[in-house]
Design a protein around this motif. Structure first.
Motif, PDB file in Angstrom:
ATOM      1  N   ALA A   2      17.327  68.306  66.592  1.00 56.39           N
ATOM      2  CA  ALA A   2      17.476  66.846  66.583  1.00 56.39           C
ATOM      3  C   ALA A   2      16.199  66.186  66.052  1.00 56.39           C
ATOM      4  CB  ALA A   2      17.755  66.359  67.996  1.00 56.39           C
ATOM      5  N   LYS A   3      16.403  65.083  65.317  1.00 56.95           N
ATOM      6  CA  LYS A   3      15.252  64.286  64.882  1.00 56.95           C
ATOM      7  C   LYS A   3      14.619  63.647  66.109  1.00 56.95           C
ATOM      8  CE  LYS A   3      16.608  61.069  62.163  1.00 56.95           C
ATOM      9  NZ  LYS A   3      17.038  60.093  61.186  1.00 56.95           N
ATOM     10  N   THR A   4      13.344  63.321  66.034  1.00 57.61           N
ATOM     11  CA  THR A   4      12.730  62.610  67.162  1.00 57.61           C
ATOM     12  C   THR A   4      12.505  61.150  66.786  1.00 57.61           C
ATOM     13  OG1 THR A   4      10.523  63.213  66.451  1.00 57.61           O
ATOM     14  CG2 THR A   4      11.558  64.659  68.065  1.00 57.61           C
ATOM     15  N   LEU A   5      12.382  60.326  67.801  1.00 53.79           N
ATOM     16  CA  LEU A   5      12.192  58.892  67.592  1.00 53.79           C
ATOM     17  C   LEU A   5      11.191  58.397  68.626  1.00 53.79           C
ATOM     18  CD1 LEU A   5      14.535  56.397  66.402  1.00 53.79           C
ATOM     19  CD2 LEU A   5      14.085  56.016  68.797  1.00 53.79           C
ATOM     20  N   ASN A   6      10.125  57.752  68.174  1.00 53.86           N
ATOM     21  CA  ASN A   6       9.074  57.310  69.093  1.00 53.86           C
ATOM     22  C   ASN A   6       9.421  55.972  69.739  1.00 53.86           C
ATOM     23  OD1 ASN A   6       7.554  59.562  68.671  1.00 53.86           O
ATOM     24  ND2 ASN A   6       6.140  58.613  67.208  1.00 53.86           N
ATOM     25  N   VAL A   7       9.495  55.986  71.055  1.00 55.82           N
ATOM     26  CA  VAL A   7       9.920  54.809  71.833  1.00 55.82           C
ATOM     27  C   VAL A   7       8.707  54.193  72.522  1.00 55.82           C
ATOM     28  CG1 VAL A   7      11.244  54.117  73.869  1.00 55.82           C
ATOM     29  CG2 VAL A   7      12.202  55.807  72.267  1.00 55.82           C
ATOM     30  N   SER A   8       8.545  52.883  72.368  1.00 59.34           N
ATOM     31  CA  SER A   8       7.513  52.170  73.131  1.00 59.34           C
ATOM     32  C   SER A   8       8.183  51.203  74.089  1.00 59.34           C
ATOM     33  CB  SER A   8       6.558  51.424  72.200  1.00 59.34           C
ATOM     34  OG  SER A   8       5.838  52.379  71.432  1.00 59.34           O
ATOM     35  N   ILE A   9       7.794  51.293  75.340  1.00 65.52           N
ATOM     36  CA  ILE A   9       8.403  50.440  76.374  1.00 65.52           C
ATOM     37  C   ILE A   9       7.455  49.293  76.691  1.00 65.52           C
ATOM     38  CG2 ILE A   9       9.219  50.367  78.767  1.00 65.52           C
ATOM     39  CD1 ILE A   9       9.973  53.297  78.520  1.00 65.52           C
ATOM     40  N   LEU A  10       7.977  48.092  76.698  1.00 65.24           N
ATOM     41  CA  LEU A  10       7.165  46.917  77.035  1.00 65.24           C
ATOM     42  C   LEU A  10       7.496  46.498  78.457  1.00 65.24           C
ATOM     43  CD1 LEU A  10       7.699  44.795  73.767  1.00 65.24           C
ATOM     44  CD2 LEU A  10       6.169  46.754  74.143  1.00 65.24           C
ATOM     45  N   GLY A  11       6.526  46.639  79.354  1.00 66.30           N
ATOM     46  CA  GLY A  11       6.733  46.227  80.747  1.00 66.30           C
ATOM     47  C   GLY A  11       6.825  47.415  81.673  1.00 66.30           C
ATOM     48  N   TYR A  12       6.075  47.318  82.767  1.00 62.24           N
ATOM     49  CA  TYR A  12       6.009  48.422  83.736  1.00 62.24           C
ATOM     50  C   TYR A  12       6.579  47.951  85.072  1.00 62.24           C
ATOM     51  CZ  TYR A  12       3.861  52.285  86.345  1.00 62.24           C
ATOM     52  OH  TYR A  12       3.638  53.385  87.129  1.00 62.24           O
ATOM     53  N   GLY A  13       7.629  47.158  84.993  1.00 65.92           N
ATOM     54  CA  GLY A  13       8.268  46.696  86.228  1.00 65.92           C
ATOM     55  C   GLY A  13       9.434  47.596  86.565  1.00 65.92           C
ATOM     56  N   MET A  14      10.385  47.007  87.266  1.00 68.84           N
ATOM     57  CA  MET A  14      11.544  47.776  87.706  1.00 68.84           C
ATOM     58  C   MET A  14      12.256  48.415  86.510  1.00 68.84           C
ATOM     59  SD  MET A  14      14.509  46.446  90.240  1.00 68.84           S
ATOM     60  CE  MET A  14      15.123  45.097  89.263  1.00 68.84           C
ATOM     61  N   MET A  15      12.517  47.620  85.482  1.00 68.75           N
ATOM     62  CA  MET A  15      13.293  48.133  84.350  1.00 68.75           C
ATOM     63  C   MET A  15      12.494  49.100  83.486  1.00 68.75           C
ATOM     64  SD  MET A  15      16.398  47.386  84.311  1.00 68.75           S
ATOM     65  CE  MET A  15      16.298  47.696  86.031  1.00 68.75           C
ATOM     66  N   GLY A  16      11.224  48.769  83.242  1.00 68.58           N
ATOM     67  CA  GLY A  16      10.410  49.658  82.404  1.00 68.58           C
ATOM     68  C   GLY A  16      10.348  51.059  82.996  1.00 68.58           C
ATOM     69  N   THR A  17      10.176  51.133  84.313  1.00 71.27           N
ATOM     70  CA  THR A  17      10.040  52.458  84.925  1.00 71.27           C
ATOM     71  C   THR A  17      11.382  53.210  84.939  1.00 71.27           C
ATOM     72  OG1 THR A  17      10.149  51.337  87.060  1.00 71.27           O
ATOM     73  CG2 THR A  17       7.995  51.989  86.340  1.00 71.27           C
ATOM     74  N   VAL A  18      12.472  52.476  85.165  1.00 70.47           N
ATOM     75  CA  VAL A  18      13.789  53.140  85.111  1.00 70.47           C
ATOM     76  C   VAL A  18      14.032  53.695  83.706  1.00 70.47           C
ATOM     77  CG1 VAL A  18      16.301  52.747  85.214  1.00 70.47           C
ATOM     78  CG2 VAL A  18      14.829  51.728  86.935  1.00 70.47           C
ATOM     79  N   ARG A  19      13.652  52.911  82.727  1.00 68.25           N
ATOM     80  CA  ARG A  19      13.923  53.304  81.340  1.00 68.25           C
ATOM     81  C   ARG A  19      13.114  54.535  80.933  1.00 68.25           C
ATOM     82  NH1 ARG A  19      16.338  49.063  80.756  1.00 68.25           N
ATOM     83  NH2 ARG A  19      15.944  48.010  78.813  1.00 68.25           N
ATOM     84  N   ALA A  20      11.868  54.599  81.412  1.00 65.70           N
ATOM     85  CA  ALA A  20      11.028  55.750  81.050  1.00 65.70           C
ATOM     86  C   ALA A  20      11.691  57.045  81.508  1.00 65.70           C
ATOM     87  CB  ALA A  20       9.649  55.594  81.690  1.00 65.70           C
ATOM     88  N   VAL A  21      12.259  57.014  82.700  1.00 67.11           N
ATOM     89  CA  VAL A  21      12.953  58.194  83.220  1.00 67.11           C
ATOM     90  C   VAL A  21      14.159  58.512  82.330  1.00 67.11           C
ATOM     91  CG1 VAL A  21      14.273  59.087  85.195  1.00 67.11           C
ATOM     92  CG2 VAL A  21      12.243  57.672  85.598  1.00 67.11           C
ATOM     93  N   ALA A  22      14.862  57.470  81.919  1.00 70.38           N
ATOM     94  CA  ALA A  22      16.113  57.666  81.175  1.00 70.38           C
ATOM     95  C   ALA A  22      15.871  58.295  79.806  1.00 70.38           C
ATOM     96  CB  ALA A  22      16.833  56.332  81.021  1.00 70.38           C
ATOM     97  N   TYR A  23      14.866  57.799  79.070  1.00 75.77           N
ATOM     98  CA  TYR A  23      14.653  58.367  77.719  1.00 75.77           C
ATOM     99  C   TYR A  23      14.343  59.854  77.812  1.00 75.77           C
ATOM    100  CZ  TYR A  23      14.780  53.733  75.690  1.00 75.77           C
ATOM    101  OH  TYR A  23      15.197  52.503  75.282  1.00 75.77           O
TER     102      TYR A  23
END
Ligand SMILES: NC(=O)c1ccc[n+]([C@@H]2O[C@H](COP(=O)([O-])OP(=O)(O)OC[C@H]3O[C@@H](n4cnc5c(N)ncnc54)[C@H](O)[C@@H]3O)[C@@H](O)[C@H]2O)c1
Length: 388
Positions: A2-23
């Protein structure tokens, strides 16, 4: 591979932290995913940076630099609502795919600009996290409506109620102009109505109410989880701040084809924690879903001689999104993984499992929100066509 894709998350609140786990889970969960998202950088407030770094984030506190970093392919906006517009416009201008939290914007004008900018670059993802689209029960409900299983829709009832907004809850951005209950919770319910039925209100009448007119400023931001969740763990501190938005909203509306409906959202309903759902009544049956029983769709088939609701398990047989095994229940984190997976499919040009909420969808939600505000301010019924 699979190709890779670099993800940058803006915000370290409730959603930012949930999203980090998800990616990180996407390519482990979905081994067929054509693109592997890789966490690249993150924007956090300076007070959060240390905690973020400890949990493995490459945390930076220069927002513009994170957005425009040449190594970043994809920006995930998990910032307070009032910051979405700037971040999204900068990310699109820098040629990044964008996944943005809901509500997309604070005003319809902002949403229109964001949509226009995104649609001018069709090679980039523009998606909004109306997360409940990613729950198999709702994919199933949508399928039943598309198949016209129960005939014409007659009545709809939607609700999104929570209970954390009591008088002891301190002030946060959620009580400022950009943060009310309608945009926070009502936006989900409006999107869900459209997602499942394919219809949006055409005329509506609404009321909005603020129960608690001022709240204590907790003088804390970001680093303390309880404060981020607005639970006020540290007790009262700071000055009283005027609340500028609704605690609760009620809407009555008409839909194309003659159906009528209602929507309620509040942060002041004790006993509800995250009670989001709908009831749809058709000529020959009904469908009901409630987040409190998230893995089941309730179905009432009026053509059957034995009357009664069926409670149908939706995460069975790998329906919509693969499950480990039937009945091993899904939750919010799974839906978030599904959302990130869908975004990768879309970027790869593969078919989505169920449609992603685009900026256009979110713009339509903003138009309805604007109509609701206008209806209440002017104490009258309004036509949605006047707000697009
Ligand atoms: N889709 C969903 O189910 C869902 C659920 C909750 C929140 N949301 C949305 O996600 C977004 C973020 O919500 P949250 O609950 O994570 O909020 P939060 O308050 O927990 O976190 C927001 C983060 O943004 C950053 N931030 C906060 N204030 C800032 C400032 N003044 N300047 C710069 N950065 C700042 C910080 O990193 C902070 O941790 C909102 O738009 C919200 O509506 C969506």
């Amino acid at each position: 591979m699979a190709k890779t894709l670099n993800v940058s998350i803006l915000g370290y609140g409730m959603m930012g932290t949930v999203r980090a786990v998800a990616y990180e889970a996407v390519s482990r969960y979905y081994t067929n995913c054509p693109i592997k998202p890789v966490l690249y950088q993150a924007f956090t407030l300076p007070v959060e940076a240390e905690a973020a770094k400890e949990s493995g984030w490459d945390a930076k506190s220069d927002l513009d630099a994170v957005i425009t970093d040449p190594g970043c392919d994809y920006v995930d906006v998990c910032l307070p609502n009032a910051m979405h517009y700037d971040a999204v416009m900068k990310a699109l201008a820098a040629g990044k795919h964008v996944f943005c939290e809901k509500p997309l914007s604070v005003t319809v004008d902002e949403a229109r600009e964001m949509m226009t900018a995104a649609e001018a670059k069709p090679e980039l993802l523009n998606a909004v996290n109306f997360i409940y689209r990613r729950c198999p029960s709702n994919v199933y409900a949508r399928q039943l409506v598309k198949e016209n299983k129960f005939g014409k829709l007659l009545e709809a009832r939607s609700f999104y109620n929570q209970s954390w907004g009591g008088p002891d809850t301190p002030y946060s951005w959620r009580f400022g102009k950009a943060g009310g209950t309608l945009g926070d919770l009502g936006s989900h319910a409006l999107d869900m109505l459209y997602y499942v039925t394919g219809m949006r209100p055409i005329e509506l009448c609404a009321m909005q109410h603020t129960h608690i007119k001022e709240r204590r400023d907790p003088k804390t931001v970001g680093s303390d989880l309880a404060a981020r969740m607005n639970r006020g763990a540290d007790g009262p501190q700071g000055e009283m701040v005027k609340v500028e938005t609704d605690d609760a909203t009620r809407i009555m509306y008409t839909l194309p084809g003659g159906a009528i409906g209602s929507l309620e959202c509040t942060r002041n309903a004790w006993g509800t924690e995250n009670t989001h759902g709908y009831e749809l009544y058709f000529e020959n049956g009904a469908i009901a879903w409630n987040y409190d029983d998230v893995n089941y769709l309730k179905i009432y088939d009026a053509s059957k001689p034995e009357r009664g609701w069926s409670r149908v398990l939706s995460n069975r047989g790998g329906f919509a999104y693969p499950s480990f095994a039937d009945g091993h229940m899904y939750g919010y984190r799974d839906f978030t993984v599904n959302a990130c997976y869908e975004n990768m499919l879309k970027i790869a040009g593969a078919d989505e499992v169920a449609p992603i909420a685009t900026f256009r969808d979110a713009y339509n939600v903003e138009c309805t929100i604007e109509a609701v505000r206008s209806s209440w301010e002017n104490r009258c019924w309004v036509k949605l066509a006047d707000f697009t």
